[in-house]
Design an enzyme around this catalytic site. Structure first.
Site, PDB file in Angstrom:
ATOM      1  N   ASP A  76       0.834  -1.191   0.000  1.00 13.89           N
ATOM      2  CA  ASP A  76       0.000   0.000   0.000  1.00 13.89           C
ATOM      3  C   ASP A  76       0.876   1.252   0.000  1.00 13.89           C
ATOM      4  O   ASP A  76       1.851   1.341   0.753  1.00 13.89           O
ATOM      5  CB  ASP A  76      -0.895  -0.029   1.249  1.00 13.89           C
ATOM      6  N   GLU A 100       1.763  -0.402  -5.008  1.00 16.10           N
ATOM      7  CA  GLU A 100       0.810   0.653  -5.330  1.00 16.10           C
ATOM      8  C   GLU A 100       1.658   1.918  -5.455  1.00 16.10           C
ATOM      9  O   GLU A 100       2.064   2.489  -4.434  1.00 16.10           O
ATOM     10  CB  GLU A 100      -0.247   0.809  -4.241  1.00 16.10           C
TER      11      GLU A 100
END
Length: 732
Positions: A359, A395
């Site tokens: 993330d 990401e």
């Protein structure tokens, strides 16, 4: 700057019964060796560390000062401690927020290396290192004990019999990822025992595993399963942090996901999925923690060594907030970097996890001067002999300066490609001027990833993910409808590139529903027929809806839980079968998953190119047609007869042809004649049951907004993969 105060806690009247020994500084955490437990905690700025032992009811029984301090690690060994022992830490040192130090031994702290966490956080003013409401805010000092409100770490026995289980190492070109939530996937599945729903135990169930196999899924990517905290403001509104991007323990599975209250349950889940040929990928959140900014609670890192674990502003009272959550983990610090890498190695080696999706990964590669593809973290992972062998997915963005880094991660990494998502949504919505961008994304985004020997697999393609509309809602709602989140519909994306095709939300209009169903098939087909690594969102295969909510992060309820009854009836079952067909085609057709970028390379001996871009009339697309903003129809020919180093014997005898019409009108296509052989229909999004063929030189009309995949088999093909990949009627 205020003079630092040395924080001192008033201990309860506890007897120090245990015989504490020196122990070892490594490994960090609580380690059971069969005779006793070694405790080791990193803190560069502490002056003393107390180990607190608790009984099964959470009552503090003993407080022991760790006797040794070696190379910034505090450690001690308890020969009479055993697995199951509950514990926490109280860390002494200066309480000087202006200098970045927030030690307060009145606050019980979770071990960053805790392998299991027992209980859940109970929000109370006692959890804060400062006195909530005080006129000096976080410069004040709170003396209340937080232990009654804190979850506790538990010593584990790591022994587990894995048998023959190993990480699967599925080749990237054969990988199909399925992004799912542990609870959402199983809470409404009638075949899963009620006691197991919403837990790792549910993912061992044959009914779920058989569904994944039927879809052609090779890897399940689970939303965060590390122990996390439900935000106080959400609980006050009757909501929860459903997605879990609020981690507090990076070695421990979230307690709510353990039906058995034993971490062996996670290992059993992994073993069952591996046996079915399905990898397990974890969505991990190493960019921030649940402790928030200077006004957040003191739960672990903030009280252990705030100045080491977090990136602080020039005024060290405050935090750099590149995550939008209040704090940012500091991976330029050796202790923090070691913890993250130790966590990754633990999940890969001890829990047999096959890979990770990071993330806000730009933060992990950010040095003081900005993002650096040779940052300490990226270099450490790249050279690690174990981590370099697992799947690494970034990401590649955050909200910090220079935060958008798609295509800039080093070799060995794959990246979420939001350009693929946005382009495919806009193209099928019939937005103008999308054709050149569509071609780039369809062929693996070479403009982003074709450097340093990176391959098409580096592009993780998706049209939907947990963050945003589901596929069904993408073609059903023009606007977001997030009122249930309690933020007056201000949260979530405002630029979703969605469309409702005439009516906002559900409708009985048959024409609109037919078009919406076709658009879902178009987007799914584009995803699975594109070069790169496809990622499906759980539930999209049967039309799961969140009623227009494109930010369901706090909705732990039937809005986000998959309705499995819908998966087995009517349109849901048909769409699932369609996805399975696409995945089998991708598996059986090497041309759809090339391990090198297609660049129009010409084979002089055969007079063909590896990829050709054709106008609907069969002619080569001209520069003017490429630049035409109204061009929405194209043919893409992939030719296996071009010799290359990959040496796929089946591909050499096969040509594939994609007919694509994203316009609002029907278009006539004239497929090129190849060796006098017919084109057979493999996929038709307007008529999913079509298995016909086109005679050489014949034309074919495609209805508005539809896609067709054709195959031509050349001399010597025999029983090719193309034939094998067309399922029998009863198989779909």
């Amino acid at each position: 700057m205020a003079a630092p105060r040395i924080a001192r806690a008033t201990p309860p009247r506890l007897l120090q019964r245990s015989r504490v020994r020196e122990g070892r500084p490594f490994p960090l955490g609580a380690t059971w060796d069969g005779l006793g437990v070694n405790f080791a905690l990193y803190s560069a700025h502490a002056t003393r560390v107390d180990l607190c032992l608790f009984d099964a009811r959470g009552r503090e029984q003993e407080r022991i000062t760790l006797p040794e301090h070696t190379d910034e690690i505090w450690h001690g060994y308890l020969p009479d401690a055993r697995p199951g022992q509950l514990y926490g830490y109280r860390v002494h040192g200066p309480y000087a927020p202006d200098a970045g130090h927030r030690f307060n031994p009145n606050k019980l702290l979770l071990d960053p290396y805790a392998k299991q966490i027992v209980g859940e956080l109970k929000w109370a003013p006692h959890l804060f290192g400062y006195t909530v409401g005080h006129r000096d805010a976080d410069l004040s000092f709170d003396r209340r004990d937080s232990a009654p409100y804190m979850p506790k770490a538990a010593v584990i026995d790591p022994a587990y019999t894995w048998g023959e289980d190993r990480r699967l190492h599925t080749p990237w070109d054969r990988t199909v990822i399925y992004e799912a939530h542990v609870r959402g996937l199983s809470m409404r599945h009638p075949a899963v025992p009620e006691s197991a729903r919403g837990t790792f135990s549910a993912l061992k169930h044959d009914a779920l595993i058989d569904h994944l196999r039927g879809l052609g899924v090779t890897a399940v990517e689970l939303l965060p399963i590390h122990a996390f905290v439900d935000d106080q403001h959400l609980l006050e509104r009757g909501l929860r942090n459903y997605w879990g991007y609020n981690s507090i323990g990076f070695f421990a599975p979230h307690p709510r996901y353990l039906a058995s209250h034993n971490i062996a349950e996670f290992k059993q889940m992994v073993a069952h999925l591996h046996r079915a040929g399905i990898e397990v990928l974890l969505d991990v959140v190493y960019n921030h923690t649940a402790e928030g900014n200077e006004l957040g609670p003191t739960l672990s890192f903030k009280g252990i060594d705030n100045a080491s674990y977090y990136r602080l502003a020039d005024d060290r009272r405050y935090y750099i907030n590149d995550t939008g959550t209040g704090n940012t983990f500091d991976l330029t610090n050796a202790g923090a970097l070691r913890m993250v890498n130790d966590s990754l190695r633990y999940w890969a080696s001890q829990m047999h996890v096959d890979g990770f999706r990071f993330d806000l990964a730009t933060i992990l590669g950010r040095e003081p001067h900005g993002f650096d593809r040779s940052s300490g973290f990226l270099d450490a992972v790249g050279q690690d002999p174990q981590l370099a062998q697992v799947k690494l997915i970034a990401e590649p963005w955050d909200i910090g300066p220079g935060g958008y880094q798609v295509g800039n991660f080093p070799p060995g990494w794959s990246e979420w490609n939001d350009k693929f998502r946005d382009t495919m949504r806009a193209f099928w919505r019939s937005d103008a001027g999308q054709l050149p961008e569509f071609a780039r994304r369809l062929t693996g985004s070479a403009d982003l990833f074709d450097h340093r020997g990176r391959r098409p697999r580096a592009s993780v393609n998706f049209v939907t993910a947990h963050d945003g509309f589901t596929l069904h809602d993408l073609v059903t709602y023009a606007d977001k409808h997030n009122e249930a989140n309690g933020e007056d519909n201000r949260d979530g994306h405002d630029h979703s590139l969605s469309a409702n095709y005439g009516v906002e939300g559900e409708t009985d209009d048959a024409a609109i529903n037919t078009l919406r169903a076709r658009q879902k098939r178009n987007l799914l087909a584009t995803l699975l027929l594109s070069q790169g690594t496809p990622m499906l969102l759980a539930g999209d295969e049967f039309g799961h809806s969140q009623q227009g909510n494109n930010n369901a992060y706090c909705q732990d309820n039937p809005l986000t839980w998959l309705d499995w009854e819908a998966a087995w009836r009517g349109e849901g079952a048909a769409l699932s079968a369609f996805v399975g067909r696409l995945a089998r085609l991708r598996r059986d057709q090497p041309l759809l998953r090339s391990t090198r970028f297609l660049d129009g390379r010409f084979d002089e001996r055969r007079g063909v190119r590896d990829i050709a871009w054709l106008a609907p009339d069969g002619s080569e697309l001209s520069p003017g047609q490429w630049d035409d903003p109204n061009a929405r129809a194209i043919m893409v020919q992939l030719d296996g007869r071009v010799e290359d180093a990959e040496g796929h014997p089946d591909a050499r005898h096969v040509s594939l042809l994609l007919l694509i019409n994203a316009s609002a009108d029907a278009v006539d296509f004239a497929p090129p004649a190849i060796d006098g052989v017919p084109w057979r229909v493999l996929i038709d999004t307007a008529n999913p049951d079509d298995r016909g063929q086109l005679a050489p030189g014949a034309t074919r009309a495609l209805v508005d907004r539809s896609l067709m995949l054709l195959v031509a088999e050349h001399e010597g093909a025999g029983a090719t993969a193309a034939q094998q990949s067309v399922p029998k009627p009863d198989a779909s």
